[in-house]
Scaffold this active site. Structure first.
Site, PDB file in Angstrom:
ATOM      1  N   ASN A   9      30.129 -93.997 -67.935  1.00 28.40           N
ATOM      2  CA  ASN A   9      31.154 -93.053 -67.464  1.00 28.40           C
ATOM      3  C   ASN A   9      32.325 -93.183 -68.422  1.00 28.40           C
ATOM      4  O   ASN A   9      33.078 -94.152 -68.367  1.00 28.40           O
ATOM      5  CB  ASN A   9      31.571 -93.421 -66.032  1.00 28.40           C
ATOM      6  CG  ASN A   9      32.756 -92.594 -65.560  1.00 28.40           C
ATOM      7  OD1 ASN A   9      33.155 -91.627 -66.226  1.00 28.40           O
ATOM      8  ND2 ASN A   9      33.321 -92.977 -64.419  1.00 28.40           N
ATOM      9  N   LYS A  11      34.967 -91.571 -68.503  1.00 27.09           N
ATOM     10  CA  LYS A  11      36.266 -91.219 -67.903  1.00 27.09           C
ATOM     11  C   LYS A  11      37.007 -90.274 -68.865  1.00 27.09           C
ATOM     12  O   LYS A  11      36.365 -89.511 -69.570  1.00 27.09           O
ATOM     13  CB  LYS A  11      37.059 -92.477 -67.554  1.00 27.09           C
ATOM     14  CG  LYS A  11      36.202 -93.448 -66.729  1.00 27.09           C
ATOM     15  CD  LYS A  11      36.957 -94.532 -66.057  1.00 27.09           C
ATOM     16  CE  LYS A  11      35.995 -95.404 -65.259  1.00 27.09           C
ATOM     17  NZ  LYS A  11      36.649 -96.414 -64.446  1.00 27.09           N
ATOM     18  N   HIS A  95      33.728 -90.470 -57.280  1.00 30.35           N
ATOM     19  CA  HIS A  95      34.229 -91.679 -57.943  1.00 30.35           C
ATOM     20  C   HIS A  95      35.552 -92.083 -57.290  1.00 30.35           C
ATOM     21  O   HIS A  95      36.329 -91.213 -56.870  1.00 30.35           O
ATOM     22  CB  HIS A  95      34.422 -91.404 -59.440  1.00 30.35           C
ATOM     23  CG  HIS A  95      34.680 -92.662 -60.224  1.00 30.35           C
ATOM     24  ND1 HIS A  95      35.913 -93.272 -60.235  1.00 30.35           N
ATOM     25  CD2 HIS A  95      33.861 -93.428 -60.975  1.00 30.35           C
ATOM     26  CE1 HIS A  95      35.829 -94.372 -60.982  1.00 30.35           C
ATOM     27  NE2 HIS A  95      34.603 -94.490 -61.444  1.00 30.35           N
ATOM     28  N   GLU A  97      38.239 -92.938 -58.457  1.00 30.11           N
ATOM     29  CA  GLU A  97      39.423 -92.322 -59.080  1.00 30.11           C
ATOM     30  C   GLU A  97      39.614 -90.894 -58.580  1.00 30.11           C
ATOM     31  O   GLU A  97      40.744 -90.423 -58.447  1.00 30.11           O
ATOM     32  CB  GLU A  97      39.289 -92.394 -60.614  1.00 30.11           C
ATOM     33  CG  GLU A  97      39.515 -93.820 -61.108  1.00 30.11           C
ATOM     34  CD  GLU A  97      38.747 -94.206 -62.357  1.00 30.11           C
ATOM     35  OE1 GLU A  97      38.319 -93.320 -63.116  1.00 30.11           O
ATOM     36  OE2 GLU A  97      38.563 -95.429 -62.569  1.00 30.11           O
ATOM     37  N   GLU A 167      30.595 -99.032 -56.189  1.00 27.14           N
ATOM     38  CA  GLU A 167      31.681 -99.421 -57.096  1.00 27.14           C
ATOM     39  C   GLU A 167      32.862 -99.943 -56.285  1.00 27.14           C
ATOM     40  O   GLU A 167      33.691 -99.148 -55.819  1.00 27.14           O
ATOM     41  CB  GLU A 167      32.135 -98.204 -57.916  1.00 27.14           C
ATOM     42  CG  GLU A 167      31.076 -97.678 -58.858  1.00 27.14           C
ATOM     43  CD  GLU A 167      31.689 -97.044 -60.103  1.00 27.14           C
ATOM     44  OE1 GLU A 167      31.164 -97.296 -61.184  1.00 27.14           O
ATOM     45  OE2 GLU A 167      32.704 -96.341 -60.001  1.00 27.14           O
ATOM     46  N   GLY A 173      37.668-101.581 -63.863  1.00 27.06           N
ATOM     47  CA  GLY A 173      38.649-101.671 -64.937  1.00 27.06           C
ATOM     48  C   GLY A 173      39.558-102.880 -64.832  1.00 27.06           C
ATOM     49  O   GLY A 173      40.588-102.954 -65.498  1.00 27.06           O
ATOM     50  N   SER A 212      33.419-103.377 -63.959  1.00 33.65           N
ATOM     51  CA  SER A 212      33.513-104.419 -64.979  1.00 33.65           C
ATOM     52  C   SER A 212      32.157-105.002 -65.397  1.00 33.65           C
ATOM     53  O   SER A 212      32.041-106.207 -65.621  1.00 33.65           O
ATOM     54  CB  SER A 212      34.470-105.528 -64.530  1.00 33.65           C
ATOM     55  OG  SER A 212      35.778-104.993 -64.316  1.00 33.65           O
TER      56      SER A 212
HETATM   57  P1  13P Z   1      34.664-100.346 -65.623  1.00 34.75           P
HETATM   58  O1  13P Z   1      33.261-100.656 -66.107  1.00 34.75           O
HETATM   59  O2  13P Z   1      35.606-100.018 -66.743  1.00 34.75           O
HETATM   60  O3  13P Z   1      35.164-101.373 -64.676  1.00 34.75           O
HETATM   61  O4  13P Z   1      34.552 -98.977 -64.790  1.00 34.75           O
HETATM   62  C1  13P Z   1      33.616 -98.858 -63.804  1.00 34.75           C
HETATM   63  C2  13P Z   1      33.561 -97.451 -63.371  1.00 34.75           C
HETATM   64  O5  13P Z   1      34.458 -96.935 -62.736  1.00 34.75           O
HETATM   65  C3  13P Z   1      32.395 -96.663 -63.771  1.00 34.75           C
HETATM   66  O6  13P Z   1      32.346 -95.445 -63.089  1.00 34.75           O
END
Ligand code: 13P
Length: 250
Positions: A9, A11, A95, A97, A167, A173, A212
């Site tokens: 992803n 982002k 997601h 976010e 997640e 992150g 992560s």
């Molecule tokens: P990270 O791997 O950067 O923690 O992000 C995970 C994520 O949100 C994947 O959709």
């Protein structure tokens, strides 16, 4: 045995020149991989680039969101049918976010899920608790609520054509990964919840872990019974790292 799936992803990261090196690096790095499916979910403007560079490779591509409307006066939105025209196989939905920053409700996510399936896309439904929710001991309640809304609307059989991604928000992150046991416990909970409705669907359901995941911890996470691969944020932006994660599945 379920096949492993690793999805990047990106982002809101990317620039044409960088993407090209990244996409070519990933495609080359997994060319001989047979036991794992790989995909990248890129920002909308780069779907055409992903399509051009990944066509015929071992790497599928997709988007990170979509509208639940088929078309219409919805300025700034993107429809499932548009994603299909650019060869998308997957679309990430719900997601954290999107839920947190853009206030997407469980109901909106469920409507998007339905629309994605109708268009022939494979939704990657994200679920997961915040740190406060985990500390309050309501992780299962939250994950169940997010999952149930979709299952109630689309029916349990819809999960045959979908992927679920667990997640935990506190692990995204942050460099703070859920331990393999912590993740496995929630994955098993998700599978059992689906099994109450349909054992066969539950058995075949692909449940990814995200939060992560790095080259260094992927193999251990992916070795857990109910972890079928990963949804990778930061590490999907470095070809070498993402390829190593794709190769970590046994
Ligand atoms: P990270 O791997 O950067 O923690 O992000 C995970 C994520 O949100 C994947 O959709």
């Amino acid at each position: 045995m379920r096949r492993k799936l690793v999805v990047g992803n990106w982002k809101m990261f990317g620039r044409l020149a960088r993407n090209q090196a990244l996409l070519e690096g990933v495609a080359a790095g997994v060319r001989d991989l047979r036991n794992t499916d790989c995909a990248v979910c890129v920002p909308y403007p780069y779907l055409a680039q992903a399509q051009a560079l990944l066509q015929g490779s071992n790497v599928a591509w997709g988007a990170q969101n979509m509208s639940h409307h088929e078309e219409g006066a919805y300025t700034g939105e993107v429809a499932a049918g548009m994603l299909v025209e650019f060869g998308c196989k997957y679309v990430i939905l719900g997601h954290s976010e999107r839920r947190g920053l853009y206030h997407e409700s469980d109901e909106t996510v469920a409507m998007k899920f339905d629309a994605a399936l109708k268009a022939g896309l494979q939704p990657i439904l994200c679920v997961g608790e915040t740190l406060a929710e985990r500390e309050a001991g309501i992780t299962e309640e939250i994950v169940a609520r997010q999952l149930d809304e979709v299952v109630n609307r689309a029916g349990v059989k819809a999960l045959e054509k979908a992927v679920v991604a667990y997640e935990p928000v506190w692990a995204i992150g942050t460099g703070k990964t859920a331990s393999p046991d912590q993740a496995q416990a929630v994955h098993a909970f998700i599978r059992q919840r689906v099994a109450k409705l349909d054992g066969q669907v539950a058995q075949g359901l692909c449940i990814l872990y995200g939060g992560s995941v790095k080259a260094a911890n992927a193999a251990e996470l992916f070795s857990m019974a109910d972890i079928d691969g990963g949804l990778i944020g930061g590490a999907s932006l470095v070809a070498e790292d993402f390829v190593a994660i794709c190769r970590a599945g046994k």
